[in-house]
Write an enzyme that holds these catalytic residues in place. Structure first.
Site, PDB file in Angstrom:
ATOM      1  CD  GLU A  71      -8.954  -0.231  13.628  1.00  0.00           C
ATOM      2  OE1 GLU A  71      -7.175  -0.661  13.506  1.00  0.00           O
ATOM      3  OE2 GLU A  71      -9.427  -1.103  12.091  1.00  0.00           O
TER       4      GLU A  71
ATOM      5  NE  ARG B 227     -13.963  -3.338  17.877  1.00  0.00           N
ATOM      6  CZ  ARG B 227     -13.250  -3.967  17.325  1.00  0.00           C
ATOM      7  NH1 ARG B 227     -13.265  -5.043  15.860  1.00  0.00           N
ATOM      8  NH2 ARG B 227     -11.460  -3.441  17.462  1.00  0.00           N
TER       9      ARG B 227
ATOM     10  CB  SER C 233      -1.194 -19.725  28.369  1.00  0.00           C
ATOM     11  OG  SER C 233      -1.940 -20.456  27.068  1.00  0.00           O
TER      12      SER C 233
ATOM     13  CB  CYS D 268      -8.335  -7.263   9.328  1.00  0.00           C
ATOM     14  SG  CYS D 268      -9.014  -5.632  10.722  1.00  0.00           S
TER      15      CYS D 268
ATOM     16  CG  HIS E  85     -13.587  -5.634   9.971  1.00  0.00           C
ATOM     17  ND1 HIS E  85     -14.449  -6.454  10.963  1.00  0.00           N
ATOM     18  CD2 HIS E  85     -12.256  -5.430  10.527  1.00  0.00           C
ATOM     19  CE1 HIS E  85     -13.355  -5.972  12.107  1.00  0.00           C
ATOM     20  NE2 HIS E  85     -12.092  -5.980  12.141  1.00  0.00           N
TER      21      HIS E  85
HETATM   22  P1  NAP Z   1      -6.282 -13.574  20.109  1.00  0.00           P
HETATM   23  O1  NAP Z   1      -7.414 -14.605  18.998  1.00  0.00           O
HETATM   24  O2  NAP Z   1      -6.930 -12.347  21.259  1.00  0.00           O
HETATM   25  O3  NAP Z   1      -5.501 -14.510  20.524  1.00  0.00           O
HETATM   26  C1  NAP Z   1      -4.103 -14.017  20.723  1.00  0.00           C
HETATM   27  C2  NAP Z   1      -3.968 -14.688  22.012  1.00  0.00           C
HETATM   28  O4  NAP Z   1      -4.399 -14.794  22.771  1.00  0.00           O
HETATM   29  C3  NAP Z   1      -3.705 -16.452  21.590  1.00  0.00           C
HETATM   30  O5  NAP Z   1      -3.084 -16.878  20.552  1.00  0.00           O
HETATM   31  C4  NAP Z   1      -4.184 -17.601  22.883  1.00  0.00           C
HETATM   32  O6  NAP Z   1      -2.205 -17.527  23.697  1.00  0.00           O
HETATM   33  C5  NAP Z   1      -4.100 -16.138  23.785  1.00  0.00           C
HETATM   34  N1  NAP Z   1      -5.098 -17.076  24.318  1.00  0.00           N
HETATM   35  C6  NAP Z   1      -6.126 -16.251  25.310  1.00  0.00           C
HETATM   36  N2  NAP Z   1      -7.367 -16.714  25.722  1.00  0.00           N
HETATM   37  C7  NAP Z   1      -7.791 -17.371  24.503  1.00  0.00           C
HETATM   38  C8  NAP Z   1      -9.383 -17.529  23.874  1.00  0.00           C
HETATM   39  N3  NAP Z   1     -10.578 -18.222  24.916  1.00  0.00           N
HETATM   40  N4  NAP Z   1      -8.994 -18.249  22.615  1.00  0.00           N
HETATM   41  C9  NAP Z   1      -8.200 -17.827  21.690  1.00  0.00           C
HETATM   42  N5  NAP Z   1      -6.734 -17.576  21.890  1.00  0.00           N
HETATM   43  C10 NAP Z   1      -6.464 -17.477  23.636  1.00  0.00           C
HETATM   44  O7  NAP Z   1      -5.806 -12.015  19.062  1.00  0.00           O
HETATM   45  P2  NAP Z   1      -5.976 -12.395  17.422  1.00  0.00           P
HETATM   46  O8  NAP Z   1      -7.640 -11.527  17.092  1.00  0.00           O
HETATM   47  O9  NAP Z   1      -5.997 -13.326  16.676  1.00  0.00           O
HETATM   48  O10 NAP Z   1      -5.368 -10.990  16.911  1.00  0.00           O
HETATM   49  C11 NAP Z   1      -4.483 -11.339  16.814  1.00  0.00           C
HETATM   50  C12 NAP Z   1      -2.992 -10.786  16.103  1.00  0.00           C
HETATM   51  O11 NAP Z   1      -3.786 -10.352  14.604  1.00  0.00           O
HETATM   52  C13 NAP Z   1      -3.061  -9.352  16.882  1.00  0.00           C
HETATM   53  O12 NAP Z   1      -1.504  -8.617  16.539  1.00  0.00           O
HETATM   54  C14 NAP Z   1      -3.986  -8.630  16.422  1.00  0.00           C
HETATM   55  O13 NAP Z   1      -4.169  -6.923  16.011  1.00  0.00           O
HETATM   56  C15 NAP Z   1      -4.089  -8.963  14.332  1.00  0.00           C
HETATM   57  N6  NAP Z   1      -5.132  -9.182  13.889  1.00  0.00           N
HETATM   58  C16 NAP Z   1      -6.007  -9.493  14.354  1.00  0.00           C
HETATM   59  C17 NAP Z   1      -7.081  -9.589  13.300  1.00  0.00           C
HETATM   60  C18 NAP Z   1      -8.910  -9.594  14.220  1.00  0.00           C
HETATM   61  O14 NAP Z   1      -9.452 -10.085  13.758  1.00  0.00           O
HETATM   62  N7  NAP Z   1      -8.757 -10.499  15.381  1.00  0.00           N
HETATM   63  C19 NAP Z   1      -7.181  -9.435  11.951  1.00  0.00           C
HETATM   64  C20 NAP Z   1      -5.885  -8.716  11.635  1.00  0.00           C
HETATM   65  C21 NAP Z   1      -5.756  -8.999  12.549  1.00  0.00           C
HETATM   66  P3  NAP Z   1      -1.622 -18.834  24.007  1.00  0.00           P
HETATM   67  O15 NAP Z   1      -2.286 -19.846  23.503  1.00  0.00           O
HETATM   68  O16 NAP Z   1       0.378 -18.512  23.793  1.00  0.00           O
HETATM   69  O17 NAP Z   1      -2.027 -18.986  25.580  1.00  0.00           O
END
Ligand code: NAP
Length: 365
Positions: free
Chosen positions: A238, A264, A38, A135, A271
């Site tokens: 999950e 959730r 983005s 996780c 968690h």
């Molecule tokens: P996320 O926070 O939604 O971030 C993913 C992408 O969304 C970012 O790299 C960014 O991409 C974009 N984005 C859009 N709006 C944003 C904002 N306000 N702040 C930050 N980023 C934003 O996803 P995530 O929770 O890190 O999860 C990533 C992967 O890890 C997923 O497959 C998830 O299932 C896995 N996972 C997550 C967790 C957890 O606790 N969250 C735990 C284990 C595994 P751009 O910079 O390209 O726009």
């Protein structure tokens, strides 16, 4: 020096990974490149040996220049870009937080405290795909590492209490938005009777204007007993992950059943899981405590009393910490081979970013 590309570095998992890599001075071992879906051309994070400008995360040519790619961007990105990269002939190492590739035969689920030796053997054999586990599964395995190592576990029922940030940055912000809406409504009518306030809040959270674009439902003042998609078995995806991923990580010959309901809750980060553990044989509580507490450097036994539990066994106490506490250990009235436990951990650290950081470092050094 190897060229390492990071995709998804500003999301929840990605930013925790960046913080940990800076803390541990990992960037000195690589040339770093940062990709975005983005913000193409904007400034990249300022790290040692880092390329200063963001590159396009959909640009196969740029991605293919990397020896290693680390993606925290999510499953949709992996589903689209991983096959495209491999089909283009890219032979680098792919490290991922998303679940997409976890159960593939050519992918290793990485969890350093539990399977570091197997990860090393896989690196030595030339395996190219390394994926962090779910996780909740990773945190469960760190907490129960000792019991699994001693082959004491017949099955586990795990009832989870999963934080909003587990669903990503946008969802966590939505929970706060919901709480703000609740707070504003309460501030407008602070002196109501308790029952009157309850009705006001119930109407508010079920109303059209409550912010729920991402969760689809109220999470503030509520719990949501379904995470991820529906499966024909009646499990949520999950819930399905617990048994299949845990047994893949543990490399069991006969799978250990692990099942329960994933929920959730309105916790921000961390968690939690309430566990019923069926042991293969009756074992004294003191032996179980000893076995659990020495299994790895991260597990921490919390004594089963009220002050210690409420002080040290909550998301408020554990958010941002690397240790994985387990407590409420006691024999259950169900029988002398049933053990009760409660465990939790930071799902962004050992639940997501830290296993990726460890395997990256293991590959580089
Ligand atoms: P996320 O926070 O939604 O971030 C993913 C992408 O969304 C970012 O790299 C960014 O991409 C974009 N984005 C859009 N709006 C944003 C904002 N306000 N702040 C930050 N980023 C934003 O996803 P995530 O929770 O890190 O999860 C990533 C992967 O890890 C997923 O497959 C998830 O299932 C896995 N996972 C997550 C967790 C957890 O606790 N969250 C735990 C284990 C595994 P751009 O910079 O390209 O726009």
């Amino acid at each position: 020096m190897k060229r390492v590309g990071f995709i998804g570095w500003r999301g929840m998992v990605g930013s925790v990974l960046m913080d940990r890599m800076i803390q541990e001075d990992d960037f000195k071992f690589m040339e770093s490149y940062f990709f975005t879906t983005s913000q193409l051309g904007s400034s990249a994070p300022n790290v040692k040996n880092g390329f200063p400008t963001l590159l396009g995360a959909m640009d196969i040519k740029e991605l293919s220049k990397m020896d290693i790619l680390v993606s925290c961007q999510g499953g949709d990105y992996t589903t689209e870009m991983f096959p495209a990269l491999r089909n283009s002939g890219w032979k680098g190492v792919w490290i991922d937080a998303a679940s997409t590739l976890r159960m593939k035969d050519d992918a290793i689920i990485v969890l350093d405290p539990v399977n570091r030796k197997f990860i090393q053997e896989s690196i030595d054999k030339g395996v190219k795909n390394f994926v962090g586990g779910n996780c909740t599964v990773s945190l469960l395995l760190i907490a129960l590492d000792g019991l699994f190592k001693e082959n004491l576990v017949e099955w586990v029922s795990s009832m989870t209490y999963q934080a909003a940030s587990g669903a990503g940055a946008k969802n966590m912000i939505e929970l706060l938005d919901q709480m703000k809406t609740v707070g504003q409504s309460f501030a407008a009518n602070p002196s109501g009777e308790a029952l009157e306030l309850e009705k006001q809040m119930t109407n508010l959270m079920n109303g059209e204007n409550f912010p729920k674009a991402h969760f689809g439902h109220p999470l503030a003042l509520n719990v949501l007993p379904w995470i991820d998609s529906e499966l024909p078995s009646g499990q949520s995806k999950e819930e399905w992950k617990a048994q299949v991923e845990a047994n893949k990580i543990l490399q069991t010959k006969t799978p250990i059943p692990i099942d329960g309901t994933c929920v959730r809750v309105g916790a921000l980060r961390c968690h939690s899981q309430g566990l019923t553990i069926k042991l293969k044989k009756s074992t004294s509580l003191s032996s179980l405590e000893e076995i659990i507490s020495v299994a790895n450097p991260w597990v921490r036994l919390i004594p089963n009393n009220k002050p210690a539990t409420l002080k040290d066994l909550t998301p408020a106490a554990v958010s941002g910490k690397l240790h994985v506490p387990i407590g409420r250990l006691r024999p259950m009235t169900l029988g002398d081979t049933y053990l009760n436990a409660f465990t939790l951990g930071d799902q962004l650290l050992w639940g997501a970013a830290e296993p990726l950081r460890c395997v990256l470092r293991q590959i580089l050094i």
